[in-house]
Design a protein around this motif. Structure first.
Motif, PDB file in Angstrom:
ATOM      1  N   PHE A 142      52.329   7.634  25.694  1.00 52.76           N
ATOM      2  CA  PHE A 142      51.897   8.081  24.467  1.00 52.76           C
ATOM      3  C   PHE A 142      50.905   7.196  23.620  1.00 52.76           C
ATOM      4  O   PHE A 142      49.943   7.696  22.881  1.00 52.76           O
ATOM      5  N   PHE A 143      51.187   5.766  23.782  1.00 53.07           N
ATOM      6  CA  PHE A 143      50.341   4.948  23.395  1.00 53.07           C
ATOM      7  C   PHE A 143      48.548   5.167  23.854  1.00 53.07           C
ATOM      8  O   PHE A 143      47.773   5.145  23.255  1.00 53.07           O
ATOM      9  N   ILE A 144      48.750   5.346  25.022  1.00 49.93           N
ATOM     10  CA  ILE A 144      47.453   5.506  25.912  1.00 49.93           C
ATOM     11  C   ILE A 144      46.743   6.810  25.346  1.00 49.93           C
ATOM     12  O   ILE A 144      45.470   6.944  25.093  1.00 49.93           O
ATOM     13  N   MET A 201      47.094   3.848  36.069  1.00 47.43           N
ATOM     14  CA  MET A 201      46.785   3.414  37.511  1.00 47.43           C
ATOM     15  C   MET A 201      46.597   1.793  37.539  1.00 47.43           C
ATOM     16  O   MET A 201      46.852   1.179  38.451  1.00 47.43           O
ATOM     17  N   SER A 202      45.642   1.395  36.543  1.00 50.93           N
ATOM     18  CA  SER A 202      45.373   0.152  36.513  1.00 50.93           C
ATOM     19  C   SER A 202      46.811  -0.941  36.045  1.00 50.93           C
ATOM     20  O   SER A 202      46.854  -2.067  36.170  1.00 50.93           O
ATOM     21  N   LEU A 251      55.669 -13.141  30.422  1.00 50.00           N
ATOM     22  CA  LEU A 251      54.865 -12.570  29.719  1.00 50.00           C
ATOM     23  C   LEU A 251      53.503 -13.098  29.827  1.00 50.00           C
ATOM     24  O   LEU A 251      52.545 -12.273  29.765  1.00 50.00           O
ATOM     25  N   GLY A 252      53.412 -14.341  29.441  1.00 44.57           N
ATOM     26  CA  GLY A 252      52.162 -15.045  29.177  1.00 44.57           C
ATOM     27  C   GLY A 252      51.230 -15.232  30.596  1.00 44.57           C
ATOM     28  O   GLY A 252      50.208 -14.597  30.414  1.00 44.57           O
ATOM     29  N   THR A 253      51.763 -15.293  31.708  1.00 42.89           N
ATOM     30  CA  THR A 253      51.001 -15.317  33.019  1.00 42.89           C
ATOM     31  C   THR A 253      50.415 -13.864  33.358  1.00 42.89           C
ATOM     32  O   THR A 253      49.662 -13.763  33.714  1.00 42.89           O
ATOM     33  N   SER A 254      51.467 -12.935  33.194  1.00 45.18           N
ATOM     34  CA  SER A 254      51.208 -11.556  33.427  1.00 45.18           C
ATOM     35  C   SER A 254      50.100 -10.849  32.570  1.00 45.18           C
ATOM     36  O   SER A 254      49.141 -10.438  32.950  1.00 45.18           O
ATOM     37  N   THR A 255      49.994 -11.099  31.181  1.00 44.69           N
ATOM     38  CA  THR A 255      49.034 -10.722  30.265  1.00 44.69           C
ATOM     39  C   THR A 255      47.804 -11.485  30.867  1.00 44.69           C
ATOM     40  O   THR A 255      46.552 -10.916  30.978  1.00 44.69           O
ATOM     41  N   ALA A 270      47.401  -2.243  28.759  1.00 42.67           N
ATOM     42  CA  ALA A 270      48.214  -2.814  29.866  1.00 42.67           C
ATOM     43  C   ALA A 270      48.987  -3.914  29.372  1.00 42.67           C
ATOM     44  O   ALA A 270      50.376  -4.142  29.909  1.00 42.67           O
ATOM     45  N   GLY A 271      48.546  -4.825  28.315  1.00 39.16           N
ATOM     46  CA  GLY A 271      49.359  -5.994  27.684  1.00 39.16           C
ATOM     47  C   GLY A 271      50.649  -5.165  27.115  1.00 39.16           C
ATOM     48  O   GLY A 271      51.655  -5.558  26.907  1.00 39.16           O
ATOM     49  N   ILE A 272      50.455  -4.050  26.374  1.00 37.07           N
ATOM     50  CA  ILE A 272      51.394  -3.205  25.873  1.00 37.07           C
ATOM     51  C   ILE A 272      52.532  -2.907  26.733  1.00 37.07           C
ATOM     52  O   ILE A 272      53.859  -2.797  26.554  1.00 37.07           O
ATOM     53  N   GLY A 273      51.823  -2.410  27.920  1.00 37.71           N
ATOM     54  CA  GLY A 273      52.949  -1.844  28.964  1.00 37.71           C
ATOM     55  C   GLY A 273      53.712  -2.979  29.441  1.00 37.71           C
ATOM     56  O   GLY A 273      54.918  -2.867  29.513  1.00 37.71           O
TER      57      GLY A 273
END
Length: 257
Positions: free
Chosen positions: A93-95, A136-137, A180-184, A228-231
């Protein structure tokens, strides 16, 4: 023997040496997921097929391969799978909203020369294509985060079977905050690392900072990173809640039985 084969063999040896049977499955899963990606590419330009539905099916297949094939079917992979699908559905929905408002679909002015000889009437909805690209990303990061939270939560519940659902949920949130920090950062550098050549091209074209920031290509990449960060951020509470719910329900059934 080509360089690609040498790298594949080295990767296989390392994955089997470190991960054993699971490492071998992970290596095979790479090719299975690549096959799903090719499937999406082959059918994406069909005007009779909705790219969003196609991408959601691909995300489900990739999640099944990455979770159930590699780590087999158990409570932690089940909760990670459900969390991934729920997070993907919410993120969609955000995308769709962002791609529609920002109008990043289509080709940028930097690509006019390359596409000048081709017809622009390709017959596909670039808003949906853009949304599919973001999904997909992002799906890999969401799967990785979900299993990284559900697996430790299962261990916490195993060693502390009397823990309450609220405390277990808080433990999942605490785990997610550390990840979270490392993933973003991983998503950020993955996107910009892939577009390093584009940034160099901007420099060669003598673009000012304002022109770079306001260009469609740069804006689309920033929206990709933000989505991607929101996800990833959404996946943390969703995974923590779903995992806590399933683990507590399993404990209650065992006590009642």
């Amino acid at each position: 023997m080509t360089v690609q084969w040498i790298l594949a063999i080295i990767l296989l040896i390392l994955m089997v040496s470190v991960g054993g049977k699971k490492g071998a499955r992970s290596f095979i899963a790479l090719f299975l997921n690549f096959g799903v990606f090719l499937f999406v590419l082959l059918f994406m330009n069909d005007p009779d097929i909705n790219p969003i539905i196609l991408t959601l099916i691909a995300c489900i297949l990739i999640s099944c391969i990455s979770l159930f094939y590699i780590s087999e079917y158990n409570i932690k992979t089940l909760t990670a799978f459900i969390s991934t699908i729920v997070t993907t559905a919410v993120l969609l929905f955000f995308i769709l909203m962002l791609t529609e408002i920002s109008m990043i679909q289509g080709f940028s002015e930097e690509e006019i020369e390359e596409i000048g000889a081709f017809s622009l009437f390709v017959g596909v909805d670039f808003v949906k294509i853009g949304a599919s690209m973001i999904l997909m990303s992002t799906i890999g990061a969401i799967i990785d985060l979900s299993i990284s939270i559900s697996s430790p939560m299962k261990e916490i519940h195993f060693h502390h079977p009397d823990i309450s659902r609220k405390d277990l949920f808080r433990s999942g949130i605490a785990l997610g905050r550390d990840i979270l920090g490392t993933s973003t950062n991983t998503l950020f550098f993955a996107f910009f690392g892939g577009y390093m050549a584009l940034l160099i091209w901007f420099k060669d074209l003598s673009y000012s900072l304002g022109e770079i920031v306001n260009s469609k290509v740069f804006s689309s990449e920033m929206i990709f990173i933000g989505s991607a960060g929101i996800g990833v951020a959404l996946a943390i509470p969703i995974t923590a809640w779903i995992t806590a719910y399933f683990l507590m329900r399993k404990r209650d059934k065992r006590i009642e039985g």
